[in-house]
Scaffold this motif. Structure first.
Motif, PDB file in Angstrom:
ATOM      1  N   PHE A 101     -17.376   4.270  -6.664  1.00 54.13           N
ATOM      2  CA  PHE A 101     -16.306   5.142  -6.145  1.00 54.13           C
ATOM      3  C   PHE A 101     -15.105   5.032  -7.061  1.00 54.13           C
ATOM      4  O   PHE A 101     -14.916   3.999  -7.699  1.00 54.13           O
ATOM      5  N   THR A 102     -14.339   6.115  -7.148  1.00 58.23           N
ATOM      6  CA  THR A 102     -13.224   6.120  -8.097  1.00 58.23           C
ATOM      7  C   THR A 102     -11.903   5.737  -7.446  1.00 58.23           C
ATOM      8  O   THR A 102     -11.026   5.179  -8.089  1.00 58.23           O
ATOM      9  N   HIS A 103     -11.787   6.041  -6.162  1.00 60.47           N
ATOM     10  CA  HIS A 103     -10.481   5.833  -5.520  1.00 60.47           C
ATOM     11  C   HIS A 103     -10.657   5.962  -4.022  1.00 60.47           C
ATOM     12  O   HIS A 103     -11.380   6.845  -3.556  1.00 60.47           O
ATOM     13  N   SER A 104     -10.022   5.071  -3.284  1.00 59.78           N
ATOM     14  CA  SER A 104      -9.990   5.268  -1.825  1.00 59.78           C
ATOM     15  C   SER A 104      -8.553   5.136  -1.348  1.00 59.78           C
ATOM     16  O   SER A 104      -8.226   5.564  -0.245  1.00 59.78           O
ATOM     17  N   CYS A 105      -7.722   4.568  -2.166  1.00 58.80           N
ATOM     18  CA  CYS A 105      -6.346   4.133  -1.884  1.00 58.80           C
ATOM     19  C   CYS A 105      -6.417   2.869  -1.031  1.00 58.80           C
ATOM     20  O   CYS A 105      -6.903   2.907   0.106  1.00 58.80           O
ATOM     21  N   PHE A 106      -5.936   1.792  -1.605  1.00 54.96           N
ATOM     22  CA  PHE A 106      -6.029   0.495  -0.921  1.00 54.96           C
ATOM     23  C   PHE A 106      -5.330   0.541   0.435  1.00 54.96           C
ATOM     24  O   PHE A 106      -5.718  -0.168   1.361  1.00 54.96           O
ATOM     25  N   ALA A 107      -4.319   1.432   0.545  1.00 54.30           N
ATOM     26  CA  ALA A 107      -3.584   1.525   1.816  1.00 54.30           C
ATOM     27  C   ALA A 107      -4.375   2.317   2.865  1.00 54.30           C
ATOM     28  O   ALA A 107      -4.030   2.302   4.042  1.00 54.30           O
ATOM     29  N   VAL A 108      -5.412   3.029   2.437  1.00 51.36           N
ATOM     30  CA  VAL A 108      -6.230   3.788   3.399  1.00 51.36           C
ATOM     31  C   VAL A 108      -7.478   2.976   3.756  1.00 51.36           C
ATOM     32  O   VAL A 108      -7.742   2.701   4.925  1.00 51.36           O
ATOM     33  N   ALA A 109      -8.248   2.606   2.747  1.00 49.02           N
ATOM     34  CA  ALA A 109      -9.461   1.824   2.979  1.00 49.02           C
ATOM     35  C   ALA A 109      -9.606   0.840   1.830  1.00 49.02           C
ATOM     36  O   ALA A 109      -9.883   1.244   0.697  1.00 49.02           O
ATOM     37  N   ASP A 321       5.514 -11.706   1.408  1.00 48.88           N
ATOM     38  CA  ASP A 321       5.276 -11.241   2.781  1.00 48.88           C
ATOM     39  C   ASP A 321       6.557 -10.789   3.477  1.00 48.88           C
ATOM     40  O   ASP A 321       6.507 -10.388   4.641  1.00 48.88           O
ATOM     41  N   ALA A 322       7.697 -10.865   2.790  1.00 46.63           N
ATOM     42  CA  ALA A 322       8.978 -10.701   3.498  1.00 46.63           C
ATOM     43  C   ALA A 322       9.267  -9.269   3.963  1.00 46.63           C
ATOM     44  O   ALA A 322       9.927  -9.068   4.982  1.00 46.63           O
ATOM     45  N   ALA A 323       8.785  -8.271   3.245  1.00 49.31           N
ATOM     46  CA  ALA A 323       9.155  -6.885   3.593  1.00 49.31           C
ATOM     47  C   ALA A 323       8.394  -6.395   4.827  1.00 49.31           C
ATOM     48  O   ALA A 323       7.382  -6.980   5.233  1.00 49.31           O
ATOM     49  N   GLN A 324       8.895  -5.329   5.419  1.00 54.71           N
ATOM     50  CA  GLN A 324       8.284  -4.724   6.613  1.00 54.71           C
ATOM     51  C   GLN A 324       6.928  -4.094   6.268  1.00 54.71           C
ATOM     52  O   GLN A 324       6.743  -3.656   5.132  1.00 54.71           O
ATOM     53  N   PRO A 325       5.998  -3.994   7.220  1.00 61.30           N
ATOM     54  CA  PRO A 325       4.705  -3.354   6.931  1.00 61.30           C
ATOM     55  C   PRO A 325       4.921  -1.937   6.397  1.00 61.30           C
ATOM     56  O   PRO A 325       5.740  -1.192   6.930  1.00 61.30           O
ATOM     57  N   GLY A 326       4.212  -1.604   5.340  1.00 62.47           N
ATOM     58  CA  GLY A 326       4.367  -0.281   4.722  1.00 62.47           C
ATOM     59  C   GLY A 326       5.502  -0.243   3.710  1.00 62.47           C
ATOM     60  O   GLY A 326       5.669   0.743   2.989  1.00 62.47           O
ATOM     61  N   GLY A 327       6.281  -1.336   3.601  1.00 60.70           N
ATOM     62  CA  GLY A 327       7.418  -1.364   2.670  1.00 60.70           C
ATOM     63  C   GLY A 327       6.981  -1.404   1.216  1.00 60.70           C
ATOM     64  O   GLY A 327       7.743  -1.047   0.320  1.00 60.70           O
ATOM     65  N   LEU A 328       5.776  -1.861   0.972  1.00 55.57           N
ATOM     66  CA  LEU A 328       5.227  -1.861  -0.394  1.00 55.57           C
ATOM     67  C   LEU A 328       3.985  -0.977  -0.377  1.00 55.57           C
ATOM     68  O   LEU A 328       3.248  -0.969   0.608  1.00 55.57           O
ATOM     69  N   GLY A 329       3.757  -0.243  -1.437  1.00 53.92           N
ATOM     70  CA  GLY A 329       2.541   0.586  -1.445  1.00 53.92           C
ATOM     71  C   GLY A 329       2.619   1.729  -2.431  1.00 53.92           C
ATOM     72  O   GLY A 329       3.426   1.702  -3.355  1.00 53.92           O
ATOM     73  N   GLY A 330       1.767   2.733  -2.238  1.00 51.09           N
ATOM     74  CA  GLY A 330       1.698   3.878  -3.145  1.00 51.09           C
ATOM     75  C   GLY A 330       0.260   4.361  -3.199  1.00 51.09           C
ATOM     76  O   GLY A 330      -0.649   3.702  -2.671  1.00 51.09           O
ATOM     77  N   THR A 331       0.042   5.518  -3.820  1.00 54.68           N
ATOM     78  CA  THR A 331      -1.309   6.075  -3.866  1.00 54.68           C
ATOM     79  C   THR A 331      -2.202   5.281  -4.825  1.00 54.68           C
ATOM     80  O   THR A 331      -3.292   4.865  -4.475  1.00 54.68           O
ATOM     81  N   TYR A 332      -1.687   5.086  -6.044  1.00 50.81           N
ATOM     82  CA  TYR A 332      -2.503   4.400  -7.062  1.00 50.81           C
ATOM     83  C   TYR A 332      -1.988   2.982  -7.284  1.00 50.81           C
ATOM     84  O   TYR A 332      -1.535   2.646  -8.365  1.00 50.81           O
ATOM     85  N   VAL A 333      -2.027   2.180  -6.237  1.00 53.33           N
ATOM     86  CA  VAL A 333      -1.580   0.792  -6.429  1.00 53.33           C
ATOM     87  C   VAL A 333      -2.816  -0.097  -6.491  1.00 53.33           C
ATOM     88  O   VAL A 333      -3.292  -0.584  -5.481  1.00 53.33           O
TER      89      VAL A 333
END
Ligand SMILES: Cc1ncc(COP(=O)(O)O)c(C=O)c1O
Length: 456
Positions: A101-109, A321-333
């Motif tokens: 697979f090429t991409h799922s987005c780590f924030a999705v799956a 771990d200090a930031a709020q959930p969702g505070g770090l991320g992006g599509t291609y991370v």
């Protein structure tokens, strides 16, 4: 000079050996020239390039252009190719992942390779404390994430950086970067709460200033925290232990100990930007190891995935771990393809003893550059750490006036003879070498021969 450099550089290449550099046309050749005309019409002019040849294929430290000319690469995609172009293990790992697979987005799956790579980065970086790793794509994204993490972890806003630093081209990255032209000119206003310290650039310490020792450095830093920003307002100090774009200036250990200690004292996070100095370039996996320091946050990119875009922040688990959930991320991370390539890169360091290779390469470059500096008054300083080596060119050794013109001329002469080189330095007067660590000795000798010739 030819006679003297003979020992250091011209380990005479056997006549029977097929030379790495093979030029079929003048450079640039007709196909490159035609592509350049199309490029000029279709691609913005400010996106520069140091050599006007178009790449057709590249393996190891050799690049073949669209006219069939074979060149040697001492630039390594600006230090992104420590394991060389298209290393077969990297290609195989990326190919296998592409087919799955090429991409799922780590924030999705999420996927395992991300987690495994994080575990390996946590284990491979200095620091005996619990660590976590976040991935992104560009180096500057990792820098920005490190600042976000440090701000959330400390509840403070201030960011301390250095003169001659380069941290990237986004708004915050550019604000943290020091060199004004071309990186910042006309692109402001810049991000606030960025404070700048002088870099311990011992070669260019102002004439008449006191000798640079630990006590002097401490006094300067304490004065900075009185006159620029209160330490209790500072989230992080971000430092390149060896300047990359700034010209491969190596910070003295006596100096580095001072900001590290002041960070501890004031609850500031010390962030090592090892984007250019990492992954074996300095002869150890990380430049930080030469200093015996354990940065709170550690920023890597470039050679991490053997030429695929990937960057990382590795750091103290509680800060990460200090930031709020969702505070770090992006599509291609942390693309799964890049993660697979990065796992192959880490394996290669063991399988091919790349750190030993980097040390041997560093020693060879060091003695060769010292010999060049002995004979060539245009070289103000030959310096570096391990295989991260550079020559600073000056018009006059006494005044140390930077010689940007000669530097550009050397890069051009080298490229015309088939060697890809890049410059560095705030004044554009440093020749830097970021040759793939896997380069065979004969190819290295051949490239150094061209460099010596171009310096004449
Ligand atoms: C030390 C350092 N930090 C940050 C960056 C920015 O990385 P990128 O160009 O991948 O955004 C670079 C790039 O040259 C670098 O050398």
């Amino acid at each position: 000079m030819a006679g003297q450099t003979a020992g250091a550089i011209r380990s005479p290449l056997p006549a029977s050996r097929m030379r790495a550099i093979e030029l079929q046309t003048e450079l640039p050749g007709p196909r490159s020239r035609a592509l350049m005309a199309r490029r000029q019409a279709a691609v913005p002019a400010p996106l520069g390039h140091s050599t006007p040849i178009f790449v057709e294929r590249a393996h190891g430290a050799r690049v073949t252009d669209v006219d069939g000319n074979r060149l040697l690469d001492f630039a390594g995609g600006i230090g992104a190719l420590n394991v060389g172009h298209a290393h077969p293990d990297v290609v195989a790992a990326a190919k296998a992942q592409l087919e799955r697979f090429t991409h799922s987005c780590f924030a999705v799956a999420p996927y395992e390779s991300y987690v495994e790579l994080a575990e390996r980065m946590n284990a491979a970086t200095p620091g005996s404390f619990a660590k976590k790793t976040l991935f992104a794509s560009a180096g500057v994204e990792a820098v920005e994430n490190a600042v976000k993490i440090a701000r959330r972890a400390t509840g403070r806003e201030g960011v301390v950086v250095f003169e001659h630093a380069f941290h990237g081209r986004t708004l915050l990255g550019m604000s943290m970067t020091s060199k004004v032209k071309p990186y910042k000119l006309g692109f402001g206003p810049f991000a606030p709460e960025v404070y700048r310290l002088p870099y311990p650039y011992t070669y260019r310490r102002p004439l008449g200033s006191p000798p640079a020792d630990a006590a002097t450095y401490r006094a300067e830093l304490e004065e900075f925290f009185s006159t620029h920003v209160a330490p209790e307002k500072v989230a992080c100090v971000v430092m390149e232990l060896v300047l990359g774009e700034g010209g491969f200036v190596v910070a003295p250990p006596d100096y580095v100990a001072v900001p590290v200690e002041l960070c501890r004292k004031h609850g500031i996070l010390f962030v090592a930007d090892e984007i250019q100095s990492g992954f074996g370039r300095t002869g150890k996996m990380w430049a930080s190891e030469h200093y015996g320091i354990e940065p709170d946050l550690f920023v890597t990119a470039k050679s991490i995935a053997g030429g695929l875009p990937l960057s990382a922040v590795t750091g103290r688990a509680e800060a990460m771990d200090a930031a709020q959930p969702g505070g770090l991320g992006g599509t291609y991370v942390g693309s799964p393809v890049a993660c697979a390539a990065a796992l192959a890169v880490l394996d290669l360091f063991e399988k091919e003893d790349l750190l030993d290779r980097a040390q041997a390469l560093g020693q060879k470059l060091e003695s060769c550059f010292a010999a060049l500096a002995d004979e060539n008054p245009a070289i103000g300083e030959a310096r570096g750490l391990g295989a991260m080596r550079a020559l600073e060119l000056v018009k006059d050794r006494a005044t140390k006036e930077p010689d940007r013109e000669k530097t550009s001329a050397v890069v051009k002469r080298a490229y015309e003879r088939g060697l890809l080189l890049i410059s560095a330095g705030t004044h554009g007067n440093v020749i830097r070498v970021l040759v793939p660590l896997i380069i065979p000795d004969d190819d290295l000798d051949e490239g150094l021969e061209v460099l010596a010739d171009a310096l004449r």
